[in-house]
Design a protein around this motif. Structure first.
Motif, PDB file in Angstrom:
ATOM      1  N   HIS A   1       0.847  -1.189   0.000  1.00  0.00           N
ATOM      2  CA  HIS A   1       0.000   0.000   0.000  1.00  0.00           C
ATOM      3  C   HIS A   1       0.880   1.234   0.000  1.00  0.00           C
ATOM      4  O   HIS A   1       1.959   1.236   0.604  1.00  0.00           O
ATOM      5  N   LEU A   2       0.401   2.280  -0.668  1.00  0.00           N
ATOM      6  CA  LEU A   2       1.142   3.530  -0.744  1.00  0.00           C
ATOM      7  C   LEU A   2       0.142   4.670  -0.831  1.00  0.00           C
ATOM      8  O   LEU A   2      -0.746   4.647  -1.687  1.00  0.00           O
ATOM      9  N   ILE A   3       0.277   5.616   0.070  1.00  0.00           N
ATOM     10  CA  ILE A   3      -0.571   6.809   0.024  1.00  0.00           C
ATOM     11  C   ILE A   3       0.363   7.999  -0.125  1.00  0.00           C
ATOM     12  O   ILE A   3       1.319   8.154   0.646  1.00  0.00           O
ATOM     13  N   THR A   4       0.096   8.829  -1.115  1.00  0.00           N
ATOM     14  CA  THR A   4       0.964   9.957  -1.370  1.00  0.00           C
ATOM     15  C   THR A   4       0.152  11.136  -1.894  1.00  0.00           C
ATOM     16  O   THR A   4      -1.016  10.976  -2.262  1.00  0.00           O
ATOM     17  N   ALA A   5       0.757  12.281  -1.948  1.00  0.00           N
ATOM     18  CA  ALA A   5       0.048  13.494  -2.360  1.00  0.00           C
ATOM     19  C   ALA A   5       0.242  13.762  -3.839  1.00  0.00           C
ATOM     20  O   ALA A   5       1.197  13.277  -4.465  1.00  0.00           O
ATOM     21  N   THR A   6      -0.658  14.549  -4.385  1.00  0.00           N
ATOM     22  CA  THR A   6      -0.525  14.926  -5.792  1.00  0.00           C
ATOM     23  C   THR A   6       0.787  15.644  -6.011  1.00  0.00           C
ATOM     24  O   THR A   6       1.295  16.348  -5.122  1.00  0.00           O
ATOM     25  N   GLY A   7       1.371  15.412  -7.175  1.00  0.00           N
ATOM     26  CA  GLY A   7       2.627  16.045  -7.529  1.00  0.00           C
ATOM     27  C   GLY A   7       3.858  15.281  -7.093  1.00  0.00           C
ATOM     28  O   GLY A   7       4.972  15.599  -7.541  1.00  0.00           O
ATOM     29  N   GLN A   8       3.679  14.279  -6.246  1.00  0.00           N
ATOM     30  CA  GLN A   8       4.810  13.515  -5.736  1.00  0.00           C
ATOM     31  C   GLN A   8       5.263  12.440  -6.718  1.00  0.00           C
ATOM     32  O   GLN A   8       4.630  12.191  -7.755  1.00  0.00           O
ATOM     33  N   ARG A   9       6.363  11.801  -6.357  1.00  0.00           N
ATOM     34  CA  ARG A   9       6.944  10.712  -7.154  1.00  0.00           C
ATOM     35  C   ARG A   9       7.070   9.482  -6.270  1.00  0.00           C
ATOM     36  O   ARG A   9       7.460   9.604  -5.095  1.00  0.00           O
TER      37      ARG A   9
END
Lengths: 116, 113
Positions: free
Chosen positions: B10-18
Motif C-alpha cells: 500500500h502507498l498513500i501519497t500526495a498529488t505532484g509527488q513521485r
C-alpha cells in the motif's frame, strides 16, 4: 487491435451448482492464446485455465472447463460443483501469438457470487 | 505465495509527488510486465521487459517510467502524480513470452490524495 468483451458484469450461483461465464473477443489473427484469470478479494490474479487457439479440444482443469468456439470468437468458462472459494472476479484474457505483442488483453471482468 | 514479490503493498501519497514500485519476478522468469487496474479502465498493460530490455509499451503515460535491473527485478516510477493515478498496480512475470500465462504479484495499491 484485439478486444475482449465480458458481457456479464455480475453472476451468482448456488453452491454445488454449475455456472458459465461468457467471453467474446475480436481478432484478425488465426492463432493466439486465451486465458481465464480469477481475482479473489485478496486481489491476487490467479491463472485458472489456458487454451491454445490451434487446439480444437477444450481445456479442462478439475472443476473448470472452457467452451472454445473459434469461429464465433467465443471462450466461455464453466465452473462445475461451485464452491464458496470460487467467489471472485473472473477475467478473460487474450494473448497474440506474435512475439512483438506479448501483453495480455483483458476483458472488464465478471463478479461471481456463490450463494450457500 | 505466487513467487512474484511486489513492494510496498500500500502507498498513500500526495498529488505532484513521485513514487517507486518494486517487483521481484518468480525465480527463473526473465519477463516482467506491469499492469494498472482501475475501476473505470480495467486491467491496462503498461510495459514489458525481457532480461533487462524493454520489449513493448502499452498505455503508459510519459510521467511513468520503468526499468529492469541485471538481477531481473523491476521498478515502476510514477511522477507528478495525479488523483487519477490512484489504482492497483500489478507486476507479473513469465519464463519467456507468457505462452503459458503469467504469474502475478499481489499488487501495490496506490492512493493519491
Amino acid at each position: 487491435a484485439q478486444t475482449v468483451t465480458q458481457s456479464q458484469p455480475e453472476m451468482s450461483v448456488q453452491e454445488a451448482e454449475t455456472v458459465t461465464l461468457s467471453c467474446t473477443y475480436d481478432t484478425s489473427e488465426s492463432d493466439y492464446y486465451l486465458f481465464w484469470y480469477k481475482q479473489p478479494p485478496s486481489r491476487q490474479m490467479i491463472l485458472v485455465i489456458r487454451q491454445e487457439a490451434y487446439k480444437q479440444q477444450n481445456a479442462t482443469e478439475n472443476r473448470f472447463s472452457v467452451n472454445f468456439q473459434k469461429a464465433a470468437k467465443s471462450f466461455s468458462l464453466k465452473i462445475s460443483d461451485s464452491q464458496l472459494g470460487d467467489a471472485a472476479m473472473y477475467f478473460c484474457a487474450y494473448r497474440s501469438l506474435w512475439e512483438g505483442a506479448q501483453k495480455l488483453v483483458f476483458g472488464q471482468g465478471t463478479r461471481l457470487t456463490i450463494n450457500p | 505465495d505466487s513467487g512474484v514479490t511486489q513492494t510496498p503493498k500500500h502507498l498513500i501519497t500526495a498529488t505532484g509527488q513521485r513514487v517507486t514500485l518494486r517487483c521481484s519476478p518468480r525465480s527463473g522468469d526473465l519477463s516482467v510486465y506491469w499492469y494498472q487496474q482501475s475501476l473505470d479502465q480495467g486491467l491496462q498493460f503498461l510495459i514489458h521487459y525481457y532480461n533487462g530490455e524493454e520489449r513493448a509499451k502499452g498505455n503508459i503515460l510519459e510521467r511513468f517510467s520503468a526499468q529492469q535491473f541485471p538481477d531481473l527485478h523491476s521498478e515502476l516510477n510514477l511522477s507528478s502524480l495525479e488523483l487519477g493515478d490512484s489504482a492497483l498496480y500489478f507486476c507479473a512475470s513469465s519464463v519467456g513470452g507468457g505462452h503459458y500465462g503469467y504469474t502475478f504479484g499481489s499488487g501495490t495499491r496506490l492512493t493519491v490524495v
